[in-house]
Design a protein around this motif. Structure first.
Motif, short mmCIF file in Angstrom:
data_model
loop_
_atom_site.label_atom_id
_atom_site.label_comp_id
_atom_site.label_asym_id
_atom_site.label_seq_id
_atom_site.Cartn_x
_atom_site.Cartn_y
_atom_site.Cartn_z
N THR A 69 -12.98 -17.60 1.83
CA THR A 69 -13.26 -16.60 0.81
C THR A 69 -12.23 -16.72 -0.31
OG1 THR A 69 -11.86 -14.94 1.90
CG2 THR A 69 -14.20 -14.98 2.48
N ALA A 70 -12.60 -16.23 -1.48
CA ALA A 70 -11.67 -16.23 -2.62
C ALA A 70 -12.05 -15.11 -3.57
CB ALA A 70 -11.70 -17.57 -3.35
N THR A 71 -11.03 -14.45 -4.11
CA THR A 71 -11.23 -13.45 -5.15
C THR A 71 -10.33 -13.77 -6.33
OG1 THR A 71 -9.56 -11.97 -4.20
CG2 THR A 71 -11.84 -11.63 -3.51
N VAL A 72 -10.82 -13.46 -7.51
CA VAL A 72 -10.07 -13.64 -8.76
C VAL A 72 -10.21 -12.35 -9.55
CG1 VAL A 72 -9.85 -14.94 -10.90
CG2 VAL A 72 -10.43 -16.14 -8.78
N ALA A 73 -9.07 -11.77 -9.91
CA ALA A 73 -9.05 -10.48 -10.62
C ALA A 73 -9.84 -9.42 -9.85
CB ALA A 73 -9.58 -10.64 -12.04
N GLY A 74 -9.80 -9.51 -8.53
CA GLY A 74 -10.48 -8.54 -7.68
C GLY A 74 -11.95 -8.80 -7.44
N HIS A 75 -12.51 -9.87 -7.99
CA HIS A 75 -13.94 -10.17 -7.87
C HIS A 75 -14.15 -11.38 -6.96
CE1 HIS A 75 -14.46 -7.37 -11.17
NE2 HIS A 75 -13.65 -8.10 -11.92
N ASP A 76 -15.12 -11.29 -6.07
CA ASP A 76 -15.41 -12.38 -5.15
C ASP A 76 -16.10 -13.52 -5.90
OD1 ASP A 76 -17.31 -13.85 -3.12
OD2 ASP A 76 -15.84 -12.78 -1.88
N VAL A 77 -15.64 -14.74 -5.71
CA VAL A 77 -16.16 -15.87 -6.49
C VAL A 77 -17.59 -16.23 -6.11
CG1 VAL A 77 -13.85 -16.83 -6.86
CG2 VAL A 77 -15.20 -17.61 -4.92
N VAL A 78 -18.03 -15.85 -4.92
CA VAL A 78 -19.40 -16.14 -4.49
C VAL A 78 -20.32 -14.95 -4.79
CG1 VAL A 78 -20.90 -16.63 -2.51
CG2 VAL A 78 -18.68 -17.79 -2.72
N ARG A 79 -19.90 -13.75 -4.44
CA ARG A 79 -20.77 -12.57 -4.59
C ARG A 79 -20.82 -12.05 -6.02
NH1 ARG A 79 -18.17 -10.87 0.32
NH2 ARG A 79 -16.97 -9.35 -0.87
N GLY A 117 -3.42 -10.63 -4.27
CA GLY A 117 -2.94 -10.85 -5.62
C GLY A 117 -4.09 -11.04 -6.60
N ALA A 118 -3.75 -11.39 -7.84
CA ALA A 118 -4.75 -11.63 -8.86
C ALA A 118 -5.64 -12.81 -8.49
CB ALA A 118 -4.08 -11.87 -10.21
N ILE A 119 -5.07 -13.78 -7.78
CA ILE A 119 -5.83 -14.90 -7.23
C ILE A 119 -5.56 -14.92 -5.74
CG2 ILE A 119 -6.21 -17.40 -7.26
CD1 ILE A 119 -4.98 -17.42 -10.09
N HIS A 120 -6.61 -14.89 -4.95
CA HIS A 120 -6.44 -14.87 -3.50
C HIS A 120 -7.48 -15.78 -2.87
CE1 HIS A 120 -5.39 -13.36 0.46
NE2 HIS A 120 -6.68 -13.22 0.71
N ALA A 121 -7.04 -16.62 -1.94
CA ALA A 121 -7.96 -17.49 -1.20
C ALA A 121 -7.53 -17.50 0.26
CB ALA A 121 -7.96 -18.91 -1.77
N LEU A 127 -17.79 -24.50 -8.54
CA LEU A 127 -18.25 -25.02 -7.26
C LEU A 127 -18.33 -23.86 -6.27
CD1 LEU A 127 -16.14 -28.29 -6.78
CD2 LEU A 127 -18.60 -28.17 -7.26
N ARG A 128 -19.20 -23.99 -5.29
CA ARG A 128 -19.34 -22.96 -4.25
C ARG A 128 -18.62 -23.45 -2.99
NH1 ARG A 128 -23.32 -18.86 -3.59
NH2 ARG A 128 -23.47 -18.12 -1.43
N PRO A 129 -17.75 -22.65 -2.41
CA PRO A 129 -17.04 -23.10 -1.21
C PRO A 129 -17.98 -23.24 -0.02
CG PRO A 129 -16.55 -20.79 -1.67
CD PRO A 129 -17.32 -21.30 -2.84
N ASP A 130 -17.65 -24.19 0.87
CA ASP A 130 -18.42 -24.36 2.11
C ASP A 130 -17.96 -23.38 3.18
OD1 ASP A 130 -19.90 -26.52 1.05
OD2 ASP A 130 -18.23 -27.89 1.48
N ALA A 131 -16.73 -22.93 3.08
CA ALA A 131 -16.19 -21.96 4.02
C ALA A 131 -15.01 -21.26 3.37
CB ALA A 131 -15.75 -22.65 5.32
#
Length: 329
Positions: free
Chosen positions: A60-70, A3-7, A54-58
């Motif tokens: 993955t998550a994407t928002v609007a198709g973009h990875d929150v870390v990368r 989805g638009a928000i995925h974790a 914040l950066r997750p310790d473990a």
């Protein structure tokens, strides 16, 4: 497809505290997910993870198709965020705050000015638009902060307890603005302590406790988990509360709740309208006077309290059986 928000398996710890503990979320485009939970449940930490603060310790998550870390920059360009505390520049006027936000997002100067004026009107701030925001009241600053989150009509919006500090009129303005955004296709993740707000705005709810999602479903689904209809009556004379409770126990076969400050007795109503008619007749026969009686469905407040161990507790309530009463923990 995510989805638009995925974790998936999202984790964040602070020392020995596991603030977010393996959370999975999937919010379809154009929908509203409400995050409910007691203070300290991990809702704000989830928002901060999903908005790259914040950066997750473990996990993955994407928002609007973009990875929150990368790809955090792409996430930030795709979202609007209003946190629990108003983030406005005290040295700028209300209008200047909104214009600055628009221009930082790449709007042309004229477009930013027009959008600022639209939002100042919408949130009833046009009359103070030329004043520096340090002179605003707390509620006015909150409205300005919310307007700032809406400047660019982002595809994904995060609102962390947006109604805190707003008067009822301002809250309704906010709800109208949110509903307009969703109609235009914006995806929204909303944390709130106002159950009425979640009931009105969210198609889907997730109840969070101790960093985990412990229940998920539509408001109707979650209310069904808290039981069916309840019969509720208000006695005219507080000294008749226990007698009314014993009557409900006898006719309904459930131990009722007494709310002494409100002179109210309530219990599950398996018999529906038939039970209601029997209770009215029995109250009349026993001389118990009431000011109100009716059937109702569970509220989200009751769902919240039933699902969270440390949820708020009403004071002065008792669970009463035939001939005996005991104080609820």
């Amino acid at each position: 497809m995510a989805g638009a928000i995925h974790a998936a398996g999202l984790v964040k710890t602070f020392g020995e505290v596991r603030a977010v503990d393996g959370v999975d979320l999937d919010v379809p485009e154009g929908s509203v997910l409400g995050l409910l939970g007691p203070n300290g449940a991990g809702k704000t930490t989830m928002v901060r993870l999903l908005t790259t603060l914040l950066r997750p310790d473990a996990g993955t998550a994407t928002v609007a198709g973009h990875d929150v870390v990368r790809d955090p920059d792409a996430v930030r360009l795709s979202i609007g965020l209003s946190g629990q505390f108003a983030a406005v520049d005290d040295r700028l006027t209300g209008r200047e705050n909104l214009r600055m936000i628009g221009e930082l997002y790449g709007l042309r100067s004229r477009t930013a000015r027009r959008r600022a004026d639209e939002l100042l009107d919408r949130f009833d701030l046009a009359g103070v638009a030329g004043r520096v925001s340090s002179t605003y009241s707390g509620g006015m600053r909150r409205r300005l902060d919310l307007a700032g989150a809406l400047v660019v009509r982002p595809p994904v919006m995060f609102l962390d307890e947006p109604s805190v500090g707003l008067d009822p009129t301002s809250r309704l303005m906010l709800w109208d603005a949110i509903e307009d955004l969703v109609r235009q296709g914006t995806t929204l993740l909303l944390t709130t302590q106002y159950l009425e707000e979640a009931d009105r705005l969210a198609q889907d709810l997730a109840v969070v406790d101790h960093g985990r999602v412990i229940a998920r479903g539509t408001p109707r689904d979650l209310k069904a988990q808290a039981g069916g209809q309840r019969i509720e009556l208000v006695v005219s004379w507080p000294e008749q509360l226990d007698a009314a409770a014993r009557l409900l126990t006898r006719l309904g076969n459930h131990v009722p709740d007494i709310d002494r400050p409100r002179s109210t007795v309530s219990a599950p109503a398996d018999g529906g309208v038939r039970l209601l008619a029997e209770v009215v007749a029995a109250l009349d026969a026993e001389g118990i006077e009431i000011t109100d009686i009716g059937l109702r469905r569970p509220t989200l407040d009751e769902v919240f309290m039933a699902l969270t161990e440390d949820g708020p507790r009403d004071t002065g309530r008792t669970a009463v059986g035939v001939g005996a009463s005991s104080e609820k923990e």
